[in-house]
Every structure is written in structure tokens, then in C-alpha cells.
Enzyme design. Structure first.
Site, PDB file in Angstrom:
ATOM      1  N   ASP A  34      30.237  35.639  39.550  1.00  0.00           N
ATOM      2  CA  ASP A  34      30.008  36.303  40.906  1.00  0.00           C
ATOM      3  C   ASP A  34      30.573  36.725  42.000  1.00  0.00           C
ATOM      4  O   ASP A  34      31.326  36.213  43.382  1.00  0.00           O
ATOM      5  CB  ASP A  34      29.429  34.946  42.339  1.00  0.00           C
ATOM      6  CG  ASP A  34      28.836  34.110  41.225  1.00  0.00           C
ATOM      7  OD1 ASP A  34      27.391  34.701  40.824  1.00  0.00           O
ATOM      8  OD2 ASP A  34      28.071  33.248  41.002  1.00  0.00           O
ATOM      9  N   GLU A  92      15.721  37.687  44.716  1.00  0.00           N
ATOM     10  CA  GLU A  92      15.364  35.840  44.037  1.00  0.00           C
ATOM     11  C   GLU A  92      16.781  35.658  44.717  1.00  0.00           C
ATOM     12  O   GLU A  92      16.801  34.665  44.862  1.00  0.00           O
ATOM     13  CB  GLU A  92      16.042  36.485  42.325  1.00  0.00           C
ATOM     14  CG  GLU A  92      16.590  35.344  41.496  1.00  0.00           C
ATOM     15  CD  GLU A  92      14.649  34.582  41.413  1.00  0.00           C
ATOM     16  OE1 GLU A  92      14.039  35.247  40.555  1.00  0.00           O
ATOM     17  OE2 GLU A  92      14.614  33.154  40.982  1.00  0.00           O
ATOM     18  N   GLU A 138      53.963  40.825  39.327  1.00  0.00           N
ATOM     19  CA  GLU A 138      53.628  40.167  38.804  1.00  0.00           C
ATOM     20  C   GLU A 138      53.278  40.137  37.509  1.00  0.00           C
ATOM     21  O   GLU A 138      52.471  41.416  36.505  1.00  0.00           O
ATOM     22  CB  GLU A 138      52.929  39.891  39.452  1.00  0.00           C
ATOM     23  CG  GLU A 138      53.162  39.015  41.254  1.00  0.00           C
ATOM     24  CD  GLU A 138      54.788  38.069  41.031  1.00  0.00           C
ATOM     25  OE1 GLU A 138      54.337  37.511  40.563  1.00  0.00           O
ATOM     26  OE2 GLU A 138      55.341  38.066  41.768  1.00  0.00           O
ATOM     27  N   GLU A 197      51.400  38.864  35.900  1.00  0.00           N
ATOM     28  CA  GLU A 197      49.966  38.232  35.803  1.00  0.00           C
ATOM     29  C   GLU A 197      48.861  39.328  36.679  1.00  0.00           C
ATOM     30  O   GLU A 197      48.021  38.901  36.508  1.00  0.00           O
ATOM     31  CB  GLU A 197      49.492  37.061  36.863  1.00  0.00           C
ATOM     32  CG  GLU A 197      49.829  36.613  37.446  1.00  0.00           C
ATOM     33  CD  GLU A 197      51.552  36.278  38.102  1.00  0.00           C
ATOM     34  OE1 GLU A 197      52.215  36.026  37.242  1.00  0.00           O
ATOM     35  OE2 GLU A 197      51.671  35.889  39.645  1.00  0.00           O
TER      36      GLU A 197
HETATM   37  O1  FUB Z   1      27.325  31.279  39.829  1.00  0.00           O
HETATM   38  C1  FUB Z   1      25.803  30.818  40.077  1.00  0.00           C
HETATM   39  C2  FUB Z   1      24.720  31.268  40.402  1.00  0.00           C
HETATM   40  O2  FUB Z   1      24.593  31.994  39.470  1.00  0.00           O
HETATM   41  C3  FUB Z   1      25.509  32.419  41.756  1.00  0.00           C
HETATM   42  O3  FUB Z   1      25.575  31.260  42.816  1.00  0.00           O
HETATM   43  C4  FUB Z   1      23.980  33.095  41.501  1.00  0.00           C
HETATM   44  O4  FUB Z   1      24.350  34.721  42.463  1.00  0.00           O
HETATM   45  C5  FUB Z   1      23.653  33.320  40.098  1.00  0.00           C
HETATM   46  O5  FUB Z   1      24.955  34.398  39.615  1.00  0.00           O
END
Ligand code: FUB
Length: 603
Positions: A41, A212, A333, A335
Site C-alpha cells: 500500500d 474496488e 545511513e 540502511e
Molecule cells: O493492505 C490491506 C488492504 O489490502 C488495503 O487496505 C487494500 O488497499 C489492499 O491493498
């Protein structure tokens, strides 16, 4: 959240094995861009010359065959190929009213404050901080909006100052935020879910359009964009545009198809940065990856003349051209990583993060490093209970001999940080590989010195290689810029730093020895540099000890990392997330994939 859960359950029966469980061999490709954690995400945010990437975080151990997500992570890059790990500045524990489900975040800046919007416990919360890397605190002590369909916040502040918060699965909702960014006026309203706006889906009366979840809302050249995850599962990414922030929206097509290696979800974030456009998304392509162990990736793209977004394929290469060269003459860094094999990161006792779990053969690649006229010494801050390890430096690949082998001497304790140094002879632009031998030490940062050091941006003078090249343990904060209480008992005469100032009466303790591409490398070792205390050292524009050199390219927190970047890493495994009930095919597929060290380069 029941609809979401049902949605994901339906996938279990629908997907072939290969679509869910993909294990990719270790490579030196750039995607996924984070290998030390499973991330998902992506929510990129440009602040000045840096892009900050806020992500959700799939835990290594999946509980109840469902999303197991407890905190959020932040990474940053100035060049789009090397990413610095800032740890976790926020977890669901930060919200007293929340009990889990740390899902897709969005971060945004307004008037010097940074806001982190998160779906958590069937609500959207908002946290605030003074720095993009936190630490963030719950801004209002309660949910901003609550409903099980309210997930995946996306915030955009329009030119007129009006901020919009979009969110939702399986409908798209919005609310107009007030200027304080933590309250709103009016009601949460639903965007009309028409096929004209979001395309047509058939076979699901409850979901008549392709929309969605995962909206990503922004404006560019007077056109408003709504990028979104498209159903049915497995998800694709599509988009709609409008001439106004609240629509009406016109569906424009698919941006990213679901290909082998994608997860059953996808989630996009788009930014323009240093003159180019970038599309972030997630896959399941790290070793051990799966639908609940995803990985953020990025591709560069160009808009069409009419503002259209082309079809974008996921690639292993990712961004092929860095947005700017990395300056190795300021503190970098450890990392900061284009690709790694075997290491982990953790909050550092000096502040910020450090590289840990270093084993023999582990490697970090840093891309597009500009040594210019040359570097002649390499400083590296390590904590080693015992010596015997080394950092080998390779250029542009691991073939042949290293250009330097820099011994890691004992620092006097596993949590005792010292800066050690060895001689090098490197010129020009290279990908730099740091390959560890022996292991058993932690690594906080590194920095080169030499005639190639840039002089135009002031970075060199502020950094002060002389003052950082000490072998003495300090209690100073990491990057705090003068907040240290440390005392240097040794300092190295800066080599070729043209911006030195202050007196440096220390000297390097050399224990001699490693051969560096034909040259002799001299290493400063613990306790060896015992001559007079440094009074600032070469170029130590800011006071303080070796942990305090103010740097460019380091931590962005104005208040210093020590107080801002430990991140709390509240990595406690929470209680069960909402269970989809029972183990499905997917869980059986995933059973063998939850090993802790199962990501890149781990076996
Ligand atoms: O990461 C959890 C859920 O999966 C998210 O809220 C959605 O967008 C999907 O990526």
C-alpha cells in the site's frame, strides 16, 4: 469489514497456485524496493528534494490466514533508487481506541506539519508529527470517521487550500477536511458509483463497477485523477479523471494488469519528482511472499500529451536511472539501500536505524554513487563485540577483487559505537557494493573523504570528516547536530577536506594493514586514537561528537534523529486480526512461506 473479508475469501478458491505463491530468486534488481520488510500500500509524499514513502507492513508471521498488519513504515529517497529505512513511526498501538488492522496509509504535509491517515479498527484515524519520519501521535484521540467500509484514505490539498479525503471499499466516499486537517465540515458522502465513472463489472450485483478500493487522488495540469484498485480479484489498477475535485469522474482505463508475481490486491501511489513521474504499487515478489506478504515496487512513466496514463508493467529493474547521484562525502545511513541480501534493520541505540543481523557474505548495494575526483578514505560507524569482520567494497558488481577491505575491529561492546576508517582509492561514478565478511557487528553509517568532495553545496564543511573519524565511544545522538554530550578523545586529520575549520589536534591510531587495490589501508581502531581531544575537528561546523556531525543526506528531522526516529518499532504481534474463518486453500499454500528470514537472500 465483512464485505472485505468475504471478498478476500472468494479469492481463495479462485486463484491458481502460481498467482498466490511466488518465490523469486535473489537478484540485484531494484524491485521490490524494500527487501528488509514485507511492505504494501505505498503512499509516496514529496517534501523538498526527498520523496518519503509511507507504507503498510505485512508481518512476517501471518495470523488467521488474513492480513496481519500492526504498524506502518517510512522510507525516503533523494534519487528514487536508494531508499533509507526510517523504521516505524506509528503503529495501531498509537491509537488508544484501536485494536489492530493497520492497513493502507496516506501521508501529507500541510504548513510544516505531517499528517498520517490510516485505516485501523474499521475506522480512519489521523496522526500528526513535526517530521515526515515522525514520531506520529494520534491527533484527535478518536476516529476521524468510522464505518467498516472506510479504508484506504487518500488526501489531496487543492490549489485553493481545500483538502479532500477520499476512501472506501467497495464504494468511494469523500469528505472535505478543514484547514486543521484533523476535522471536517459536512457529511461523509458517497461518489456516485456509475459505470461511466469507474467502468463496468459484470456478475456482481453489489459491485456494478470496477471500483474496488485503494483510491489515489491528485490534480495535475488542471485535471483531477482518481487511481483505484479494480475488481474483481485479483486486482488491477485503473483510473478516472475529472475537471473538478468531486467529479463527475470519467473512467479512463487500466494502468496495471495483474500479472504473475502480483498479489491478489494491488494499491497505487503516484508522484512527480525531480521532473519525472513515478508509479508505486505492490507485488508479492520477495522470497516467501504471498497475498499477505507483499512488497512495494515502483516504475517510472510518462503521461500522454492529453494527461493520459499509459499501461505500466511491473518490472524487476524498476527505476533504471537515478534522479540524482548519491554524494558519498556526507554521512550516508547504512540502511540506505538499493538492494540488500541477508541483513536486517533495527532502531539504533544512537538514534535512527542501523543495519543488523550481518552475516558472512551479506551485501548492501547503493546505486549511482558519485566519487568525482576521488575518495581516499572510508569511515564506517560500527558496533562490534569482537573484531574479525570486515566490510569489503566492490564497484559495479561483485566480480573480481574488492577495491578495499576495511577491517571491523572490536568496538568494546555490541552496543558501543565507534567510527573506524580505512584508506581507499575510488574515482568516478559507480554502484557501490558493501559486502560483509565475518559478520557479528552492527553498522550505523558510512562516509567517504577525499578530493572528490563537493564544495558548492556546503555539505562537506558541515559534515566534518575530521570530527567524525574518531574511534571513541560516545553517547551523542545520531545526527542530532550538536546535542551530544560526548567527548572525543581522538580525531583524525581530515584528508583532502577543503572546507575544514577548527583545530584538530588528534591523530589517527593506525593499526595498519589492509591492502586497498594496491594501496595501503590504515584503520583507526578502538582506543588507538588517544591523542588530544578534538575541538571540533576538521570541518566540524556543528559542535558535538562523532555521532553528531550535521549532514546533508542524513536524517531529515530538524530536531535530530535521536528523538524522532527510533520509531518505537512497536512490533509486538497483535492478537488475531479479523478472521475470515477457517483455513482455505490460500492458507495451505502459504503454510511454508512464513519463515522469519525468508526474504531476499535468506534461506
Ligand atoms: O493492505 C490491506 C488492504 O489490502 C488495503 O487496505 C487494500 O488497499 C489492499 O491493498
Amino acid at each position: 469489514m465483512m464485505m472485505t473479508i468475504l471478498k478476500y475469501r472468494s479469492l481463495i478458491a479462485a486463484l491458481p497456485l502460481g498467482a498466490v505463491l511466488t518465490v523469486t530468486a535473489t537478484s540485484w534488481a531494484d524491485n521490490p524496493i524494500v527487501q528488509t520488510n514485507y511492505t504494501a500500500d505505498p503512499a509516496p509524499m514529496v517534501v523538498g528534494d526527498t520523496v518519503y514513502l509511507c507504507t503498510s507492513h505485512d508481518e512476517d508471521v501471518t495470523l488467521d490466514n488474513f492480513f496481519t498488519m500492526n504498524d506502518w513504515r517510512v522510507y525516503s529517497s533523494k534519487d528514487m533508487v536508494n531508499w533509507t529505512d526510517h523504521g516505524s513511526p506509528l503503529s495501531y498501538h498509537s491509537f488508544s481506541w484501536a485494536s489492530g488492522k493497520a492497513w493502507a496509509p496516506h501521508c501529507v504535509e500541510r504548513d510544516g506539519k505531517f499528517y498520517f491517515y490510516v485505516p485501523v479498527s474499521d475506522s480512519i484515524g489521523v496522526a500528526v508529527a513535526d517530521s515526515p519520519i515522525g514520531p506520529f501521535e494520534d491527533a484527535i484521540g478518536e476516529p476521524l470517521v468510522s464505518n467498516y467500509q472506510y479504508i484506504d484514505p487518500s488526501v489531496f490539498i487543492d490549489d485553493d487550500g481545500q483538502a479532500y479525503l477520499y476512501f472506501g471499499n467497495p464504494r468511494l466516499w469523500h469528505v472535505a477536511l478543514n484547514d486543521d486537517m484533523i476535522s471536517f465540515t459536512g457529511q461523509v458522502e458517497q461518489i456516485e458509483n456509475t459505470t461511466q465513472s469507474f467502468g463496468q463489472r459484470s456478475g456482481d450485483a453489489d459491485r456494478p463497477t470496477l471500483y474496488e478500493e485503494g483510491p489515489w487522488f491528485y490534480e495535475r495540469n488542471d485535471q483531477y485523477y482518481m487511481i483505484f484498485a479494480m475488481g474483481p480479484l485479483p486486482e488491477r489498477i485503473g483510473y478516472a479523471t475529472s475537471s473538478a475535485p468531486l467529479g463527475p469522474w470519467t473512467y479512463r482505463g487500466v494502468i496495471m494488469e495483474n500479472q504473475s508475481g502480483h498479489a491478489f490486491t494491488n494499491h497505487a501511489g503516484v508522484v512527480d519528482f525531480k521532473g519525472k513521474s513515478y508509479f508505486f504499487y505492490h507485488t508479492q515478489e520477495l522470497p516467501g511472499g504471498g497475498g499477505y506478504k507483499r512488497s512495494v515496487a515502483v516504475e517510472e512513466f510518462s503521461y500522454g500529451a492529453d494527461g493520459s496514463i499509459p499501461t505500466i508493467s511491473k518490472t524487476a529493474e524498476g527505476v533504471s536511472e537515478s534522479a540524482e547521484p548519491l554524494n558519498p562525502f556526507v554521512r550516508v545511513e547504512a540502511e540506505t539501500i538499493a538492494w540488500e541480501q541477508g541483513i536486517e534493520t533495527e532502531p539504533c541505540s544512537e538514534g535512527g536505524m542501523n543495519v543488523t543481523e550481518i552475516s558472512d557474505g551479506d551485501t548492501i548495494k547503493v546505486e549511482a554513487v558519485e566519487f568525482g575526483a576521488g575518495a581516499d578514505s572510508f569511515s564506517y560507524r560500527v558496533a562490534a563485540a569482537s573484531g574479525g569482520g570486515a566490510i569489503e567494497l566492490y564497484l559495479d558488481g561483485e566480480d573480481g577483487d574488492p577495491v578495499a577491505t576495511c577491517a571491523v575491529e572490536s568496538s568494546g561492546g555490541a552496543d558501543t559505537w565507534v567510527t573506524q576508517q580505512c584508506a581507499v582509492n575510488i574515482t568516478g561514478a559507480h554502484d557501490l557494493l558493501l559486502r560483509f565478511t565475518g559478520g557479528g557487528f552492527d553498522f550505523d553509517w558510512w562516509q567517504f573523504a577525499g578530493p572528490g568532495e563537493p564544495t558548492t553545496d556546503g555539505a562537506g564543511g558541515a559534515t566534518g570528516t575530521g570530527s567524525t573519524t574518531t574511534t571513541t565511544t560516545t553517547t551523542g545522538s545520531d545526527g542530532g547536530g550538536g546535542a551530544s554530550t560526548s567527548t572525543d578523545t581522538g580525531a583524525t586529520a581530515s584528508t583532502g577536506n577543503p572546507q575544514t575549520s577548527g583545530s584538530n589536534t588528534g591523530s589517527v591510531g593506525t593499526t595498519g594493514g589492509a591492502t586497498v587495490g594496491g594501496a595501503t589501508a590504515a584503520s583507526a581502531t578502538t582506543g588507538a586514537a588517544t591523542s588530544a581531544a578534538s575541538t571540533g575537528g576538521s570541518g566540524a561546523a556543528t559542535s558535538g561528537g562523532p555521532g553528531d556531525a550535521t549532514v546533508t543526506g542524513g536524517d531529515p528531522s530538524s530536531s535530530g534523529k535521536g528523538s524522532s526516529d527510533d520509531g518505537g518499532c512497536a512490533c509486538a504481534v497483535a492478537g488475531p486480526s479479523s478472521s475470515p474463518g477457517g483455513l482455505g486453500l490460500l492458507s495451505l499454500m502459504l503454510l511454508g512461506t512464513t519463515r522469519r528470514r525468508s526474504r531476499a537472500g535468506r534461506s
